[in-house]
Design a protein around this motif. Structure first.
Motif, PDB file in Angstrom:
ATOM      1  N   PRO A   1      -7.537  13.398 -26.989  1.00 36.62           N
ATOM      2  CA  PRO A   1      -7.644  14.245 -25.920  1.00 36.62           C
ATOM      3  C   PRO A   1      -8.799  13.484 -24.965  1.00 36.62           C
ATOM      4  CG  PRO A   1      -8.854  15.124 -27.915  1.00 36.62           C
ATOM      5  CD  PRO A   1      -7.879  14.077 -28.102  1.00 36.62           C
ATOM      6  N   ASP A   2      -9.674  13.045 -25.214  1.00 30.80           N
ATOM      7  CA  ASP A   2     -10.745  12.355 -24.408  1.00 30.80           C
ATOM      8  C   ASP A   2     -10.284  11.278 -23.452  1.00 30.80           C
ATOM      9  OD1 ASP A   2     -12.691  13.945 -25.632  1.00 30.80           O
ATOM     10  OD2 ASP A   2     -13.272  12.231 -27.165  1.00 30.80           O
ATOM     11  N   ASP A   3      -9.237  10.636 -24.145  1.00 31.02           N
ATOM     12  CA  ASP A   3      -8.461   9.554 -23.291  1.00 31.02           C
ATOM     13  C   ASP A   3      -7.707  10.473 -21.989  1.00 31.02           C
ATOM     14  OD1 ASP A   3      -9.309   7.564 -24.780  1.00 31.02           O
ATOM     15  OD2 ASP A   3      -7.626   7.396 -26.028  1.00 31.02           O
TER      16      ASP A   3
ATOM     17  N   ALA B   1      -7.189  12.071 -16.350  1.00 28.73           N
ATOM     18  CA  ALA B   1      -6.995  13.266 -15.265  1.00 28.73           C
ATOM     19  C   ALA B   1      -8.239  13.191 -14.441  1.00 28.73           C
ATOM     20  CB  ALA B   1      -6.893  14.283 -16.090  1.00 28.73           C
ATOM     21  N   ARG B   2      -9.249  13.080 -14.648  1.00 26.78           N
ATOM     22  CA  ARG B   2     -10.441  12.996 -13.812  1.00 26.78           C
ATOM     23  C   ARG B   2     -10.224  11.744 -12.681  1.00 26.78           C
ATOM     24  NH1 ARG B   2     -15.096  14.187 -18.150  1.00 26.78           N
ATOM     25  NH2 ARG B   2     -14.708  16.349 -18.126  1.00 26.78           N
ATOM     26  N   ALA B   3      -9.817  10.575 -13.331  1.00 21.05           N
ATOM     27  CA  ALA B   3      -9.696   9.654 -12.663  1.00 21.05           C
ATOM     28  C   ALA B   3      -8.388   9.669 -11.601  1.00 21.05           C
ATOM     29  CB  ALA B   3      -9.280   8.051 -13.414  1.00 21.05           C
ATOM     30  N   LEU B   4      -7.486  10.203 -11.893  1.00 18.56           N
ATOM     31  CA  LEU B   4      -6.478  10.350 -11.048  1.00 18.56           C
ATOM     32  C   LEU B   4      -6.703  11.506  -9.952  1.00 18.56           C
ATOM     33  CD1 LEU B   4      -3.569  10.482 -13.513  1.00 18.56           C
ATOM     34  CD2 LEU B   4      -3.822   8.855 -11.884  1.00 18.56           C
ATOM     35  N   GLU B   5      -7.322  12.640 -10.375  1.00 18.67           N
ATOM     36  CA  GLU B   5      -7.694  13.842  -9.647  1.00 18.67           C
ATOM     37  C   GLU B   5      -8.761  13.224  -8.384  1.00 18.67           C
ATOM     38  OE1 GLU B   5      -9.096  16.454 -12.019  1.00 18.67           O
ATOM     39  OE2 GLU B   5      -7.229  17.498 -12.282  1.00 18.67           O
TER      40      GLU B   5
ATOM     41  N   HIS C   1      -0.156  17.404 -32.269  1.00 21.71           N
ATOM     42  CA  HIS C   1       0.605  17.620 -30.820  1.00 21.71           C
ATOM     43  C   HIS C   1       0.032  16.529 -30.094  1.00 21.71           C
ATOM     44  CE1 HIS C   1       2.345  21.868 -31.470  1.00 21.71           C
ATOM     45  NE2 HIS C   1       2.825  21.196 -32.487  1.00 21.71           N
ATOM     46  N   ALA C   2       0.907  15.915 -29.085  1.00 23.63           N
ATOM     47  CA  ALA C   2       0.673  14.811 -28.089  1.00 23.63           C
ATOM     48  C   ALA C   2      -0.132  15.747 -27.055  1.00 23.63           C
ATOM     49  CB  ALA C   2       1.622  14.291 -27.714  1.00 23.63           C
ATOM     50  N   TRP C   3      -0.995  15.106 -26.489  1.00 25.28           N
ATOM     51  CA  TRP C   3      -1.664  15.572 -25.010  1.00 25.28           C
ATOM     52  C   TRP C   3      -1.119  14.941 -24.007  1.00 25.28           C
ATOM     53  CZ3 TRP C   3      -5.800  18.724 -25.517  1.00 25.28           C
ATOM     54  CH2 TRP C   3      -6.297  19.044 -26.537  1.00 25.28           C
ATOM     55  N   VAL C   4      -0.603  15.626 -23.084  1.00 25.52           N
ATOM     56  CA  VAL C   4       0.422  15.277 -21.971  1.00 25.52           C
ATOM     57  C   VAL C   4      -0.250  15.711 -20.730  1.00 25.52           C
ATOM     58  CG1 VAL C   4       2.592  15.142 -20.875  1.00 25.52           C
ATOM     59  CG2 VAL C   4       2.466  15.724 -23.570  1.00 25.52           C
ATOM     60  N   LEU C   5      -0.301  14.567 -19.694  1.00 28.92           N
ATOM     61  CA  LEU C   5      -0.853  14.869 -18.314  1.00 28.92           C
ATOM     62  C   LEU C   5       0.506  14.841 -17.512  1.00 28.92           C
ATOM     63  CD1 LEU C   5      -3.632  12.362 -17.809  1.00 28.92           C
ATOM     64  CD2 LEU C   5      -3.657  14.936 -18.544  1.00 28.92           C
TER      65      LEU C   5
ATOM     66  N   GLY D   1      -5.180   4.098 -22.412  1.00 27.66           N
ATOM     67  CA  GLY D   1      -4.659   4.107 -23.577  1.00 27.66           C
ATOM     68  C   GLY D   1      -3.375   5.183 -23.937  1.00 27.66           C
ATOM     69  N   GLY D   2      -2.835   5.484 -22.836  1.00 23.57           N
ATOM     70  CA  GLY D   2      -1.739   6.381 -22.980  1.00 23.57           C
ATOM     71  C   GLY D   2      -0.295   5.640 -22.936  1.00 23.57           C
ATOM     72  N   TRP D   3       0.708   6.408 -22.951  1.00 23.87           N
ATOM     73  CA  TRP D   3       2.035   5.646 -22.860  1.00 23.87           C
ATOM     74  C   TRP D   3       3.285   6.337 -21.937  1.00 23.87           C
ATOM     75  CZ3 TRP D   3       0.769   8.262 -27.115  1.00 23.87           C
ATOM     76  CH2 TRP D   3       1.794   9.100 -27.673  1.00 23.87           C
ATOM     77  N   LEU D   4       3.778   5.834 -21.334  1.00 21.74           N
ATOM     78  CA  LEU D   4       5.003   6.609 -20.517  1.00 21.74           C
ATOM     79  C   LEU D   4       6.262   6.582 -21.218  1.00 21.74           C
ATOM     80  CD1 LEU D   4       4.161   4.689 -17.139  1.00 21.74           C
ATOM     81  CD2 LEU D   4       3.708   7.146 -17.721  1.00 21.74           C
ATOM     82  N   PRO D   5       7.145   7.633 -21.234  1.00 23.15           N
ATOM     83  CA  PRO D   5       8.269   7.448 -21.887  1.00 23.15           C
ATOM     84  C   PRO D   5       9.428   6.378 -21.181  1.00 23.15           C
ATOM     85  CG  PRO D   5       7.879   9.746 -21.029  1.00 23.15           C
ATOM     86  CD  PRO D   5       6.786   8.984 -20.365  1.00 23.15           C
ATOM     87  N   GLY D   6      10.039   5.532 -22.061  1.00 23.82           N
ATOM     88  CA  GLY D   6      10.843   4.583 -21.675  1.00 23.82           C
ATOM     89  C   GLY D   6      10.184   3.319 -21.390  1.00 23.82           C
ATOM     90  N   ASP D   7       8.766   3.206 -21.347  1.00 28.41           N
ATOM     91  CA  ASP D   7       8.012   2.168 -20.883  1.00 28.41           C
ATOM     92  C   ASP D   7       8.025   1.052 -22.339  1.00 28.41           C
ATOM     93  OD1 ASP D   7       6.483   0.121 -19.991  1.00 28.41           O
ATOM     94  OD2 ASP D   7       4.607   1.191 -20.086  1.00 28.41           O
ATOM     95  N   GLU D   8       8.877   0.115 -21.957  1.00 26.48           N
ATOM     96  CA  GLU D   8       9.086  -0.850 -23.085  1.00 26.48           C
ATOM     97  C   GLU D   8       8.465  -2.264 -23.206  1.00 26.48           C
ATOM     98  OE1 GLU D   8      13.481  -1.764 -23.068  1.00 26.48           O
ATOM     99  OE2 GLU D   8      13.755   0.239 -22.936  1.00 26.48           O
ATOM    100  N   ARG D   9       7.433  -2.061 -22.269  1.00 26.62           N
ATOM    101  CA  ARG D   9       6.401  -3.254 -22.190  1.00 26.62           C
ATOM    102  C   ARG D   9       5.395  -3.316 -23.476  1.00 26.62           C
ATOM    103  NH1 ARG D   9       2.456  -2.219 -18.210  1.00 26.62           N
ATOM    104  NH2 ARG D   9       3.034  -0.181 -18.583  1.00 26.62           N
ATOM    105  N   LEU D  10       5.380  -4.520 -23.941  1.00 29.41           N
ATOM    106  CA  LEU D  10       4.434  -4.427 -25.240  1.00 29.41           C
ATOM    107  C   LEU D  10       2.970  -4.617 -24.895  1.00 29.41           C
ATOM    108  CD1 LEU D  10       6.751  -7.092 -26.956  1.00 29.41           C
ATOM    109  CD2 LEU D  10       6.632  -4.981 -27.585  1.00 29.41           C
TER     110      LEU D  10
END
Length: 88
Positions: A9-11, A16-20, A42-46, A63-72
């Motif tokens: 959750p901290d990440d 969220a603060r940076a994006l806002e 449960h995952a934390w989702v923005l 340290g998050g991830w996007l669905p379908g992001d295949e970058r290693l």
């Protein structure tokens, strides 16, 4: 709408603060993956309303991830040094 997933959750709060602060509209939610019974797992989702290319770079930093992001990741994750023992 872009959905960004986090284990911690901290990440998610930091991103969220940076994006806002950059003018993005962000909504935080919890989401269970298939087969998860424990609400603590449960995952934390923005959810970001106006995505652009900067978000992908910021997700990597926080340290998050996007669905379908295949970058290693830059470095592989550490593996355990010992075999896992199962009770049987």
């Amino acid at each position: 709408m872009t959905r960004i997933y986090f284990d911690e959750p901290d990440d998610s709060i930091e991103l969220a603060r940076a994006l806002e602060s950059e003018g993005f509209t962000v909504k935080a939610v919890r989401e269970a993956f298939a087969g998860e019974d424990d609400s603590e797992d449960h995952a934390w989702v923005l959810e970001v309303a106006q995505p652009d290319d900067r978000i992908t770079e910021m997700v990597d930093v926080y340290g998050g991830w996007l669905p379908g992001d295949e970058r290693l990741p830059a470095e592989p994750l550490p593996l355990p040094g010992e075999q896992k023992r199962l009770k049987g």
